[in-house]
Design a protein around this motif. Structure first.
Motif, mmCIF file in Angstrom:
data_model
loop_
_atom_site.group_PDB
_atom_site.id
_atom_site.type_symbol
_atom_site.label_atom_id
_atom_site.label_comp_id
_atom_site.label_asym_id
_atom_site.label_seq_id
_atom_site.Cartn_x
_atom_site.Cartn_y
_atom_site.Cartn_z
ATOM 1 N N THR A 1 0.821 -1.208 0.000
ATOM 2 C CA THR A 1 0.000 0.000 0.000
ATOM 3 C C THR A 1 0.851 1.252 0.000
ATOM 4 O O THR A 1 2.014 1.251 0.384
ATOM 5 C CB THR A 1 -0.923 0.051 1.228
ATOM 6 O OG1 THR A 1 -0.113 0.240 2.391
ATOM 7 C CG2 THR A 1 -1.729 -1.215 1.359
ATOM 8 N N ARG A 2 0.203 2.296 -0.443
ATOM 9 C CA ARG A 2 0.890 3.580 -0.488
ATOM 10 C C ARG A 2 1.340 3.976 0.917
ATOM 11 O O ARG A 2 2.431 4.505 1.115
ATOM 12 C CB ARG A 2 -0.087 4.621 -1.027
ATOM 13 C CG ARG A 2 0.536 5.849 -1.607
ATOM 14 C CD ARG A 2 -0.550 6.720 -2.181
ATOM 15 N NE ARG A 2 -1.423 5.925 -3.021
ATOM 16 C CZ ARG A 2 -1.169 5.643 -4.272
ATOM 17 N NH1 ARG A 2 -0.094 6.118 -4.825
ATOM 18 N NH2 ARG A 2 -1.981 4.882 -4.975
ATOM 19 N N SER A 3 0.509 3.700 1.903
ATOM 20 C CA SER A 3 0.876 4.035 3.287
ATOM 21 C C SER A 3 2.164 3.336 3.690
ATOM 22 O O SER A 3 3.037 3.924 4.318
ATOM 23 C CB SER A 3 -0.232 3.614 4.249
ATOM 24 O OG SER A 3 -1.409 4.293 3.967
ATOM 25 N N MET A 4 2.259 2.076 3.334
ATOM 26 C CA MET A 4 3.441 1.310 3.699
ATOM 27 C C MET A 4 4.680 1.929 3.057
ATOM 28 O O MET A 4 5.723 2.049 3.689
ATOM 29 C CB MET A 4 3.312 -0.135 3.205
ATOM 30 C CG MET A 4 2.224 -0.914 3.899
ATOM 31 S SD MET A 4 2.634 -1.283 5.617
ATOM 32 C CE MET A 4 1.170 -2.161 6.117
ATOM 33 N N GLU B 1 5.629 5.124 4.565
ATOM 34 C CA GLU B 1 6.154 4.882 5.886
ATOM 35 C C GLU B 1 7.571 4.341 5.836
ATOM 36 O O GLU B 1 8.459 4.817 6.533
ATOM 37 C CB GLU B 1 5.245 3.852 6.538
ATOM 38 C CG GLU B 1 5.335 3.792 8.005
ATOM 39 C CD GLU B 1 4.218 2.947 8.509
ATOM 40 O OE1 GLU B 1 3.120 3.481 8.704
ATOM 41 O OE2 GLU B 1 4.426 1.741 8.681
ATOM 42 N N HIS C 1 4.416 9.543 8.791
ATOM 43 C CA HIS C 1 3.368 8.932 9.587
ATOM 44 C C HIS C 1 2.101 9.737 9.455
ATOM 45 O O HIS C 1 1.319 9.860 10.376
ATOM 46 C CB HIS C 1 3.806 8.780 11.032
ATOM 47 C CG HIS C 1 4.717 7.614 11.218
ATOM 48 N ND1 HIS C 1 5.135 7.168 12.441
ATOM 49 C CD2 HIS C 1 5.278 6.783 10.326
ATOM 50 C CE1 HIS C 1 5.926 6.128 12.294
ATOM 51 N NE2 HIS C 1 6.036 5.876 11.013
ATOM 52 N N SER D 1 -0.475 11.371 5.946
ATOM 53 C CA SER D 1 -0.639 11.273 4.505
ATOM 54 C C SER D 1 -0.414 12.616 3.846
ATOM 55 O O SER D 1 -1.294 13.454 3.832
ATOM 56 C CB SER D 1 -2.030 10.754 4.168
ATOM 57 O OG SER D 1 -2.163 9.447 4.635
ATOM 58 N N TRP E 1 -4.427 9.709 8.230
ATOM 59 C CA TRP E 1 -3.414 8.710 7.903
ATOM 60 C C TRP E 1 -3.891 7.320 8.324
ATOM 61 O O TRP E 1 -3.830 6.364 7.560
ATOM 62 C CB TRP E 1 -2.114 9.068 8.616
ATOM 63 C CG TRP E 1 -1.041 8.052 8.468
ATOM 64 C CD1 TRP E 1 -0.429 7.684 7.302
ATOM 65 C CD2 TRP E 1 -0.473 7.264 9.502
ATOM 66 N NE1 TRP E 1 0.499 6.720 7.563
ATOM 67 C CE2 TRP E 1 0.501 6.436 8.897
ATOM 68 C CE3 TRP E 1 -0.673 7.179 10.882
ATOM 69 C CZ2 TRP E 1 1.265 5.538 9.629
ATOM 70 C CZ3 TRP E 1 0.102 6.289 11.604
ATOM 71 C CH2 TRP E 1 1.048 5.490 10.987
ATOM 72 N N GLU F 1 -6.899 1.055 3.079
ATOM 73 C CA GLU F 1 -6.091 0.297 2.129
ATOM 74 C C GLU F 1 -5.965 -1.161 2.546
ATOM 75 O O GLU F 1 -5.735 -2.033 1.725
ATOM 76 C CB GLU F 1 -4.692 0.911 2.010
ATOM 77 C CG GLU F 1 -4.689 2.231 1.279
ATOM 78 C CD GLU F 1 -3.329 2.917 1.301
ATOM 79 O OE1 GLU F 1 -3.126 3.808 0.483
ATOM 80 O OE2 GLU F 1 -2.494 2.558 2.156
#
Lengths: 263, 263
Positions: A206-209, A212, A218, A220, B50, B57
């Motif tokens: 994922t984009r978050s991962m 991060e 931490h 977006s 976030w 996701e």
DNA sequence: CGCAAGTTGAAGGATTTTTTTCATGGAGTT
DNA sequence: AACTCCATGAAAAAAATCCTTCAACTTGCG
């Protein structure tokens, strides 16, 4: 596979300093082929027992300790095939531990466990002599996979474990990558992206991962850094190999996928 | 589509009233709820979004609010599987929040976020009824791991790797679905629809439930979004498998139904 | 110290995909 | 038949993503 930390796999006696937990192989095996001996150095009890239990179930002979110094003593005289060590340890730090072990000329394969936001430390760890690293949280399957990858290599060959996916090959310790044998000239950021993708090959990252693990965000941000670098990485891979392996999963992230990839 | 938090959906006044929360799962009482529902109570906007985006996701159905009181109202009536709450909140403190939630006899798993490294607060939180805590800054991977760990602790509420129903197979972690082995190319919305249908396979899924879980609507708009997407989903499934599994229950909603009936 | 080369992330427009709206016709109910 | 509910396709609207350019910044080196 989901990153699950399941503390339910508990093993009986795990020790602090002097002693340790020895496990036997469930199914008998010869000295040469079967029982690989693994040393686990991890201070967090839940995690330690989880790893211990998991590796036991996989047929490894494990020895788990919580303390770095105790681990060092064992590592030096224990003739372990593999060592799993947390980077952050009380007493003797994980990196110092690794350095000390290597100084003692111990050839065991070492996997360092690091928290996700410690990219810097990972490199340090590899430089110190670790063979591979694994970001927490990780799944048992991942750990076992990396251990297998390491043990596949000739005993004395301290060649780094390669990540491979189809024609893509990435060498974590050398910071080099190639596609169809052709070297990819990647910038540090691109390298990290590819590294993460390859470690999760076949699954969506994922984009978050990514934000991060690569950017330490931490939150977006409303930027498109990920897209930008992914684009660059893609074009380099494309130039080298032709096909575009990096698939975008709209709304979620990206995935490394072979054209004829596994289900 | 990192889904935006529309204040009108998360404000208290939407809650107590009738609001489209008629969550009447048709008999059967199957424990297999829909996708896991997570309530996020966090005042800092960046952090909230976030977490919200990250969990989205990962396939969770999220509801995010900034205010403790609003969160409390939701928590009490929302039947959430998990609650992520910041310790420091304006209005109603995180610990008081947890205490209140537990007093209301809500069984949701609660993870408390603590910015402070003060163990004191954490213990206080655990005493108040939290199941786990996470120190800021934390990684998305950690949060997800803890949520998974918690959700499997009590019952069999575990999130199984694959959802299957007849020839339909859906993999939540890979965001992929297939019918008779043939891959279904679904958009995020279609995927979520199918996900919910499959988790309630055999039972009617009301329009309200869909609007709430997919669109975060707590009221019934006059649009026909559901119909439109359901139509498209249907045609894709039909193209892949032939039969039409998605049955419409006039006046109520939809149901996944095998032509030959479930086992 | 200053330059050259390389890297990075913001900006922004082009492109593609997804979502929603809307109009129409059909089906089920009373 | 009249009415309500639903299915569906087309088109508009809205996102999400791609990708190029550019200025700031870093680094290595003379």
């Amino acid at each position: 596979m989901p990153h699950i930390i399941d503390p339910s796999h508990s093993s009986p006696n795990v020790i602090g300093s002097s002693a340790g937990s020895d496990r036997k192989v469930p199914a008998g095996g010869s000295e040469s082929e079967g029982a690989l001996r693994i040393l686990i150095v991890e201070d967090d009890r839940d995690t330690r027992e989880w790893i211990d239990g998991g590796l036991y179930e996989e047929g490894y002979v494990t020895h788990a300790v919580a303390d770095g110094r105790a681990g060092l003593a064992l590592a030096v005289q224990g003739a372990f095939d593999g060592i799993v060590v947390d980077r952050k340890l009380p007493g003797l730090d994980g990196i110092s531990f690794i350095r000390a072990v290597r100084n003692a000329d111990v050839q065991s394969r070492i996997i360092m466990l690091t928290a996700l936001c410690e990219t810097h430390q990972r490199i340090e760890g590899l430089d110190a002599g670790a063979d591979d690293y694994l970001g927490k949280p990780f799944s048992m399957a991942e750990l076992v996979a990396r251990l297998r990858a390491l043990s596949r290599r000739p005993a004395l060959n301290r060649e780094s474990p390669l990540l491979e996916w189809g024609p893509l090959v990435l060498d974590p310790t050398r910071h080099s990558a190639s596609c169809r044998g052709e070297r990819l000239e990647l910038t540090p950021t691109e390298f990290r992206l590819l590294d993460i993708l390859m470690r999760h090959a076949g699954n969506v990252v994922t984009r978050s991962m990514l934000l991060e693990q690569v950017w330490h965000f931490h939150f977006s941000p409303r930027t498109s850094v990920v897209e930008t670098h992914m684009s660059r990485l893609r074009s380099k891979v494309r130039d080298a190999g032709g096909a575009s392996f990096i698939e975008t999963v709209r709304g979620y992230g990206y995935r490394l996928q072979l054209p004829t990839g596994p289900a």
